[in-house]
Design an enzyme around this catalytic site. Sequence first.
Site, PDB file in Angstrom:
ATOM      1  N   HIS A   1      40.295  42.762  38.133  1.00 52.20           N
ATOM      2  CA  HIS A   1      40.296  41.306  38.134  1.00 52.20           C
ATOM      3  C   HIS A   1      38.856  40.812  38.064  1.00 52.20           C
ATOM      4  O   HIS A   1      37.965  41.390  38.687  1.00 52.20           O
ATOM      5  CB  HIS A   1      40.915  40.756  39.424  1.00 52.20           C
ATOM      6  CG  HIS A   1      42.362  41.113  39.593  1.00 52.20           C
ATOM      7  ND1 HIS A   1      43.389  40.347  39.114  1.00 52.20           N
ATOM      8  CD2 HIS A   1      42.950  42.180  40.193  1.00 52.20           C
ATOM      9  CE1 HIS A   1      44.554  40.907  39.413  1.00 52.20           C
ATOM     10  NE2 HIS A   1      44.318  42.028  40.074  1.00 52.20           N
TER      11      HIS A   1
ATOM     12  N   HIS B   1      42.093  47.172  41.737  1.00 55.71           N
ATOM     13  CA  HIS B   1      43.259  47.384  42.593  1.00 55.71           C
ATOM     14  C   HIS B   1      43.918  48.710  42.235  1.00 55.71           C
ATOM     15  O   HIS B   1      44.348  48.905  41.095  1.00 55.71           O
ATOM     16  CB  HIS B   1      44.273  46.245  42.417  1.00 55.71           C
ATOM     17  CG  HIS B   1      43.817  44.942  42.986  1.00 55.71           C
ATOM     18  ND1 HIS B   1      44.347  43.725  42.619  1.00 55.71           N
ATOM     19  CD2 HIS B   1      42.870  44.691  43.928  1.00 55.71           C
ATOM     20  CE1 HIS B   1      43.745  42.772  43.319  1.00 55.71           C
ATOM     21  NE2 HIS B   1      42.841  43.327  44.104  1.00 55.71           N
TER      22      HIS B   1
ATOM     23  N   THR C   1      49.399  40.088  43.819  1.00 54.48           N
ATOM     24  CA  THR C   1      48.629  38.875  43.501  1.00 54.48           C
ATOM     25  C   THR C   1      49.036  38.297  42.153  1.00 54.48           C
ATOM     26  O   THR C   1      48.398  37.372  41.665  1.00 54.48           O
ATOM     27  CB  THR C   1      47.118  39.151  43.505  1.00 54.48           C
ATOM     28  OG1 THR C   1      46.805  40.018  42.405  1.00 54.48           O
ATOM     29  CG2 THR C   1      46.667  39.775  44.819  1.00 54.48           C
ATOM     30  N   THR C   2      50.080  38.857  41.555  1.00 54.74           N
ATOM     31  CA  THR C   2      50.613  38.347  40.292  1.00 54.74           C
ATOM     32  C   THR C   2      52.122  38.140  40.461  1.00 54.74           C
ATOM     33  O   THR C   2      52.745  38.783  41.310  1.00 54.74           O
ATOM     34  CB  THR C   2      50.362  39.343  39.150  1.00 54.74           C
ATOM     35  OG1 THR C   2      50.893  40.625  39.528  1.00 54.74           O
ATOM     36  CG2 THR C   2      48.886  39.483  38.850  1.00 54.74           C
TER      37      THR C   2
ATOM     38  N   HIS D   1      43.862  48.592  38.035  1.00 52.82           N
ATOM     39  CA  HIS D   1      43.539  47.524  37.092  1.00 52.82           C
ATOM     40  C   HIS D   1      42.454  46.640  37.698  1.00 52.82           C
ATOM     41  O   HIS D   1      42.123  46.775  38.876  1.00 52.82           O
ATOM     42  CB  HIS D   1      44.802  46.706  36.770  1.00 52.82           C
ATOM     43  CG  HIS D   1      45.377  46.057  37.996  1.00 52.82           C
ATOM     44  ND1 HIS D   1      46.377  46.637  38.743  1.00 52.82           N
ATOM     45  CD2 HIS D   1      45.069  44.884  38.626  1.00 52.82           C
ATOM     46  CE1 HIS D   1      46.665  45.855  39.765  1.00 52.82           C
ATOM     47  NE2 HIS D   1      45.885  44.788  39.730  1.00 52.82           N
TER      48      HIS D   1
ATOM     49  N   HIS E   1      47.273  40.208  31.045  1.00 52.67           N
ATOM     50  CA  HIS E   1      46.854  39.707  32.357  1.00 52.67           C
ATOM     51  C   HIS E   1      45.706  40.518  32.942  1.00 52.67           C
ATOM     52  O   HIS E   1      44.972  40.045  33.798  1.00 52.67           O
ATOM     53  CB  HIS E   1      48.015  39.737  33.341  1.00 52.67           C
ATOM     54  CG  HIS E   1      49.244  39.047  32.848  1.00 52.67           C
ATOM     55  ND1 HIS E   1      49.262  37.711  32.504  1.00 52.67           N
ATOM     56  CD2 HIS E   1      50.499  39.502  32.606  1.00 52.67           C
ATOM     57  CE1 HIS E   1      50.478  37.371  32.095  1.00 52.67           C
ATOM     58  NE2 HIS E   1      51.240  38.444  32.139  1.00 52.67           N
TER      59      HIS E   1
HETATM   60 ZN   LIG Z   1      45.580  43.255  40.990  1.00 56.75          ZN
END
Ligand SMILES: [Zn+2]
Length: 285
Positions: free
Chosen positions: A145, A162, A231-232, A143, A118
Amino acid sequence: MFDVAPKGINHMSFFRTASVRALQSALVSSVCLASSAFAQDLRGTPAPVFLTSEDAHWGYSQTVSPERWGELPGNAICAAGLDQSPIALVTSMAERGHHEAPNFNYRTSRVRMTNNGHTVQFTYDAGSTIQVDGNTYHLAQFHFHTPSEHTKDGVEYPLEVHLVHTDANGTPALVVGVLIKEGFVHPALFTAFRNLPKHAGEHSQPIGAVINASSLLPLNRAFFKYAGSLTTPPCTEGLQWYVMKNPIEMSDSQIASFQRLPYLNPNNRPLQPLNGRVVSTKHGF
Ligand SMILES: [Zn+2]
Protein backbone atom coordinates in the site's frame (compact mmCIF):
# COMPACT_ATOMS: atom_id res chain seq x y z
CA MET A 1 17.47 -15.36 -0.42
CA PHE A 2 18.18 -13.06 -3.31
CA ASP A 3 16.66 -12.69 -6.70
CA VAL A 4 18.24 -14.41 -9.62
CA ALA A 5 18.80 -12.19 -12.62
CA PRO A 6 15.86 -12.66 -14.95
CA LYS A 7 16.31 -14.23 -18.37
CA GLY A 8 13.02 -12.78 -19.47
CA ILE A 9 9.79 -11.36 -18.30
CA ASN A 10 6.32 -12.57 -18.87
CA HIS A 11 3.46 -10.15 -18.94
CA MET A 12 0.12 -11.55 -19.78
CA SER A 13 -3.15 -9.86 -20.40
CA PHE A 14 -6.26 -11.93 -20.18
CA PHE A 15 -8.16 -9.65 -22.50
CA ARG A 16 -7.47 -10.68 -26.05
CA THR A 17 -10.28 -9.79 -28.39
CA ALA A 18 -10.85 -6.28 -29.67
CA SER A 19 -14.26 -5.99 -28.09
CA VAL A 20 -13.00 -7.26 -24.78
CA ARG A 21 -10.02 -4.94 -25.06
CA ALA A 22 -12.36 -1.99 -25.36
CA LEU A 23 -14.20 -3.22 -22.32
CA GLN A 24 -10.91 -3.62 -20.52
CA SER A 25 -9.91 -0.02 -21.07
CA ALA A 26 -13.27 1.11 -19.76
CA LEU A 27 -12.92 -1.10 -16.74
CA VAL A 28 -9.34 -0.21 -16.04
CA SER A 29 -10.06 3.48 -16.31
CA SER A 30 -12.49 3.15 -13.44
CA VAL A 31 -10.49 0.53 -11.56
CA CYS A 32 -13.23 -2.02 -11.94
CA LEU A 33 -12.24 -5.57 -12.71
CA ALA A 34 -13.96 -8.86 -12.41
CA SER A 35 -11.91 -11.22 -10.29
CA SER A 36 -12.31 -14.11 -12.71
CA ALA A 37 -10.17 -12.24 -15.22
CA PHE A 38 -6.99 -13.09 -13.35
CA ALA A 39 -7.81 -16.24 -11.49
CA GLN A 40 -5.05 -18.20 -13.19
CA ASP A 41 -1.34 -17.74 -13.13
CA LEU A 42 1.07 -18.23 -15.99
CA ARG A 43 1.34 -21.95 -15.52
CA GLY A 44 -2.38 -22.40 -15.62
CA THR A 45 -2.73 -23.36 -11.99
CA PRO A 46 -5.29 -21.54 -9.86
CA ALA A 47 -3.78 -18.64 -7.94
CA PRO A 48 -5.38 -17.64 -4.65
CA VAL A 49 -6.48 -14.10 -5.38
CA PHE A 50 -8.67 -12.84 -2.57
CA LEU A 51 -11.34 -11.18 -4.61
CA THR A 52 -15.05 -11.60 -4.96
CA SER A 53 -17.54 -10.28 -7.46
CA GLU A 54 -18.58 -7.66 -4.93
CA ASP A 55 -15.22 -5.92 -5.07
CA ALA A 56 -15.51 -5.00 -8.71
CA HIS A 57 -16.35 -1.34 -8.17
CA TRP A 58 -14.51 -0.12 -5.14
CA GLY A 59 -11.39 1.98 -5.28
CA TYR A 60 -9.49 4.81 -3.66
CA SER A 61 -9.26 8.16 -5.40
CA GLN A 62 -11.39 6.97 -8.34
CA THR A 63 -14.81 5.28 -8.37
CA VAL A 64 -16.24 4.44 -4.95
CA SER A 65 -13.89 5.94 -2.35
CA PRO A 66 -13.27 4.32 1.05
CA GLU A 67 -15.84 6.52 2.77
CA ARG A 68 -18.55 4.88 0.67
CA TRP A 69 -17.37 1.25 0.54
CA GLY A 70 -20.05 0.31 3.08
CA GLU A 71 -22.75 1.25 0.58
CA LEU A 72 -21.71 -1.48 -1.84
CA PRO A 73 -23.52 -4.83 -1.70
CA GLY A 74 -21.93 -7.19 0.80
CA ASN A 75 -19.67 -4.54 2.27
CA ALA A 76 -21.85 -3.10 5.05
CA ILE A 77 -19.26 -4.02 7.68
CA CYS A 78 -16.86 -1.48 6.10
CA ALA A 79 -19.12 1.25 7.55
CA ALA A 80 -20.80 -0.51 10.47
CA GLY A 81 -17.86 -2.50 11.86
CA LEU A 82 -16.30 -1.50 15.14
CA ASP A 83 -13.02 -3.42 14.72
CA GLN A 84 -11.80 -1.96 11.46
CA SER A 85 -8.26 -1.52 10.14
CA PRO A 86 -5.97 0.34 9.70
CA ILE A 87 -5.50 2.31 12.92
CA ALA A 88 -3.09 4.86 14.32
CA LEU A 89 -0.49 3.02 16.39
CA VAL A 90 0.83 5.05 19.30
CA THR A 91 3.65 3.64 21.40
CA SER A 92 2.78 5.59 24.54
CA MET A 93 -0.85 4.41 24.43
CA ALA A 94 -0.09 0.72 23.84
CA GLU A 95 -0.19 -1.77 26.67
CA ARG A 96 2.86 -3.87 27.35
CA GLY A 97 1.72 -7.40 26.69
CA HIS A 98 3.14 -10.78 27.55
CA HIS A 99 2.43 -12.16 24.14
CA GLU A 100 3.99 -15.16 22.64
CA ALA A 101 6.16 -14.00 19.76
CA PRO A 102 5.12 -15.43 16.39
CA ASN A 103 7.46 -18.08 15.07
CA PHE A 104 8.17 -17.37 11.42
CA ASN A 105 8.83 -20.38 9.20
CA TYR A 106 9.14 -18.76 5.81
CA ARG A 107 10.57 -20.66 2.86
CA THR A 108 11.73 -19.21 -0.41
CA SER A 109 9.00 -18.73 -3.02
CA ARG A 110 8.82 -17.98 -6.70
CA VAL A 111 8.02 -14.32 -7.46
CA ARG A 112 4.51 -14.34 -8.97
CA MET A 113 2.92 -10.90 -9.13
CA THR A 114 -0.61 -9.85 -10.05
CA ASN A 115 -1.81 -6.29 -10.50
CA ASN A 116 -5.42 -6.67 -9.34
CA GLY A 117 -6.33 -3.02 -9.82
CA HIS A 118 -6.03 -2.34 -6.09
CA THR A 119 -2.44 -3.41 -5.37
CA VAL A 120 0.30 -5.68 -6.64
CA GLN A 121 -0.13 -9.05 -4.99
CA PHE A 122 2.76 -11.49 -4.68
CA THR A 123 1.23 -14.96 -4.53
CA TYR A 124 3.40 -17.06 -2.25
CA ASP A 125 4.27 -20.71 -2.82
CA ALA A 126 2.68 -23.10 -0.32
CA GLY A 127 4.64 -24.28 2.69
CA SER A 128 5.46 -21.12 4.65
CA THR A 129 3.84 -20.64 8.03
CA ILE A 130 3.62 -18.62 11.21
CA GLN A 131 3.02 -20.36 14.51
CA VAL A 132 1.61 -18.43 17.43
CA ASP A 133 -0.53 -19.33 20.46
CA GLY A 134 -0.63 -22.96 19.35
CA ASN A 135 -2.05 -22.17 15.92
CA THR A 136 -0.48 -22.41 12.50
CA TYR A 137 -1.22 -19.90 9.74
CA HIS A 138 -0.13 -20.17 6.13
CA LEU A 139 1.48 -17.32 4.22
CA ALA A 140 -0.70 -16.98 1.11
CA GLN A 141 0.36 -13.66 -0.36
CA PHE A 142 1.85 -10.27 0.36
CA HIS A 143 1.02 -6.91 -1.20
CA PHE A 144 1.79 -3.23 -0.85
CA HIS A 145 0.00 0.00 0.00
CA THR A 146 1.15 3.56 -0.66
CA PRO A 147 1.30 5.55 1.47
CA SER A 148 1.23 3.31 4.54
CA GLU A 149 -2.16 2.36 5.99
CA HIS A 150 -1.07 2.19 9.64
CA THR A 151 0.71 5.15 11.12
CA LYS A 152 3.23 4.87 13.94
CA ASP A 153 3.37 7.68 16.48
CA GLY A 154 1.75 9.99 13.97
CA VAL A 155 4.11 9.15 11.13
CA GLU A 156 2.86 7.97 7.76
CA TYR A 157 5.39 5.92 5.76
CA PRO A 158 5.73 5.86 1.98
CA LEU A 159 4.90 2.14 1.72
CA GLU A 160 3.52 -0.68 3.84
CA VAL A 161 3.61 -4.38 3.06
CA HIS A 162 0.95 -6.79 4.31
CA LEU A 163 1.80 -10.48 4.68
CA VAL A 164 -1.56 -12.26 4.62
CA HIS A 165 -1.84 -15.60 6.41
CA THR A 166 -4.76 -17.99 6.21
CA ASP A 167 -6.12 -20.49 8.71
CA ALA A 168 -6.74 -24.18 8.08
CA ASN A 169 -9.89 -23.29 6.12
CA GLY A 170 -8.01 -20.98 3.77
CA THR A 171 -9.60 -17.87 5.30
CA PRO A 172 -7.41 -14.81 5.91
CA ALA A 173 -6.84 -14.80 9.68
CA LEU A 174 -3.56 -13.10 10.54
CA VAL A 175 -1.78 -10.24 8.83
CA VAL A 176 1.74 -9.02 9.51
CA GLY A 177 2.19 -5.38 8.54
CA VAL A 178 5.61 -3.86 7.95
CA LEU A 179 6.18 -0.16 7.44
CA ILE A 180 8.70 0.82 4.79
CA LYS A 181 10.87 3.93 4.86
CA GLU A 182 13.19 5.39 2.27
CA GLY A 183 16.75 4.17 2.62
CA PHE A 184 18.94 1.46 1.18
CA VAL A 185 17.87 -0.60 -1.78
CA HIS A 186 16.00 -3.76 -0.77
CA PRO A 187 18.02 -6.44 -2.57
CA ALA A 188 15.44 -9.23 -2.29
CA LEU A 189 12.86 -7.07 -4.07
CA PHE A 190 15.27 -5.75 -6.69
CA THR A 191 14.14 -7.87 -9.62
CA ALA A 192 10.46 -7.87 -8.69
CA PHE A 193 10.21 -4.10 -8.40
CA ARG A 194 11.89 -3.67 -11.77
CA ASN A 195 9.20 -5.87 -13.28
CA LEU A 196 6.00 -4.81 -11.51
CA PRO A 197 2.86 -5.56 -13.56
CA LYS A 198 1.73 -2.10 -14.63
CA HIS A 199 -1.93 -2.51 -15.40
CA ALA A 200 -4.90 -4.14 -13.74
CA GLY A 201 -5.26 -7.75 -14.79
CA GLU A 202 -1.57 -8.20 -15.67
CA HIS A 203 0.73 -10.79 -14.20
CA SER A 204 4.52 -10.70 -13.98
CA GLN A 205 6.73 -13.64 -13.16
CA PRO A 206 10.39 -12.80 -13.79
CA ILE A 207 11.99 -16.07 -14.79
CA GLY A 208 14.10 -17.54 -12.03
CA ALA A 209 13.22 -14.82 -9.54
CA VAL A 210 12.65 -15.99 -5.98
CA ILE A 211 12.10 -14.27 -2.66
CA ASN A 212 12.04 -15.23 0.97
CA ALA A 213 9.43 -13.21 2.86
CA SER A 214 11.73 -13.18 5.89
CA SER A 215 13.55 -10.39 4.07
CA LEU A 216 10.43 -8.26 4.53
CA LEU A 217 10.70 -8.45 8.32
CA PRO A 218 12.86 -6.05 10.33
CA LEU A 219 15.70 -7.59 12.33
CA ASN A 220 14.11 -6.34 15.55
CA ARG A 221 10.71 -7.98 15.64
CA ALA A 222 9.02 -5.85 18.28
CA PHE A 223 5.39 -5.50 17.30
CA PHE A 224 2.02 -3.94 17.95
CA LYS A 225 -0.84 -6.43 18.20
CA TYR A 226 -4.55 -5.71 17.87
CA ALA A 227 -7.83 -7.18 16.59
CA GLY A 228 -8.83 -5.71 13.24
CA SER A 229 -10.12 -6.31 9.75
CA LEU A 230 -9.24 -6.55 6.11
CA THR A 231 -8.40 -3.01 4.96
CA THR A 232 -10.19 -3.64 1.66
CA PRO A 233 -13.80 -4.64 0.95
CA PRO A 234 -15.49 -6.68 2.29
CA CYS A 235 -13.60 -5.37 5.40
CA THR A 236 -14.08 -8.70 7.19
CA GLU A 237 -13.33 -8.53 10.92
CA GLY A 238 -11.78 -11.11 13.22
CA LEU A 239 -8.25 -10.73 11.88
CA GLN A 240 -5.20 -10.69 14.12
CA TRP A 241 -2.86 -7.85 13.23
CA TYR A 242 0.83 -7.84 14.06
CA VAL A 243 2.40 -4.60 12.88
CA MET A 244 6.15 -4.46 13.24
CA LYS A 245 7.36 -1.49 15.28
CA ASN A 246 10.47 -1.05 13.19
CA PRO A 247 10.34 -0.25 9.49
CA ILE A 248 12.36 -1.88 6.75
CA GLU A 249 14.02 0.13 4.00
CA MET A 250 13.62 0.42 0.26
CA SER A 251 15.38 2.85 -2.05
CA ASP A 252 13.64 5.95 -3.32
CA SER A 253 13.62 4.53 -6.84
CA GLN A 254 12.08 1.25 -5.66
CA ILE A 255 9.37 3.16 -3.79
CA ALA A 256 8.81 5.37 -6.81
CA SER A 257 8.44 2.38 -9.11
CA PHE A 258 5.39 1.27 -7.11
CA GLN A 259 4.01 4.79 -6.70
CA ARG A 260 4.16 5.34 -10.46
CA LEU A 261 1.81 2.44 -11.20
CA PRO A 262 -1.46 3.74 -12.67
CA TYR A 263 -4.36 4.00 -10.20
CA LEU A 264 -2.42 2.55 -7.26
CA ASN A 265 -1.28 5.84 -5.72
CA PRO A 266 -2.86 6.22 -3.29
CA ASN A 267 -4.15 2.77 -2.34
CA ASN A 268 -4.37 3.22 1.41
CA ARG A 269 -7.58 3.15 3.43
CA PRO A 270 -7.92 6.06 5.89
CA LEU A 271 -7.36 5.43 9.61
CA GLN A 272 -10.30 3.83 11.40
CA PRO A 273 -11.55 4.58 14.94
CA LEU A 274 -10.18 2.42 17.73
CA ASN A 275 -13.59 2.07 19.44
CA GLY A 276 -12.06 1.02 22.73
CA ARG A 277 -9.84 -1.73 21.36
CA VAL A 278 -6.64 -2.43 23.21
CA VAL A 279 -3.39 -2.24 21.27
CA SER A 280 -0.59 -4.11 22.96
CA THR A 281 3.11 -4.27 22.28
CA LYS A 282 5.97 -6.61 22.69
CA HIS A 283 9.61 -5.67 22.72
CA GLY A 284 12.07 -6.97 20.19
CA PHE A 285 13.27 -10.52 20.17
ZN1 LIG B 1 -3.27 -4.73 2.60
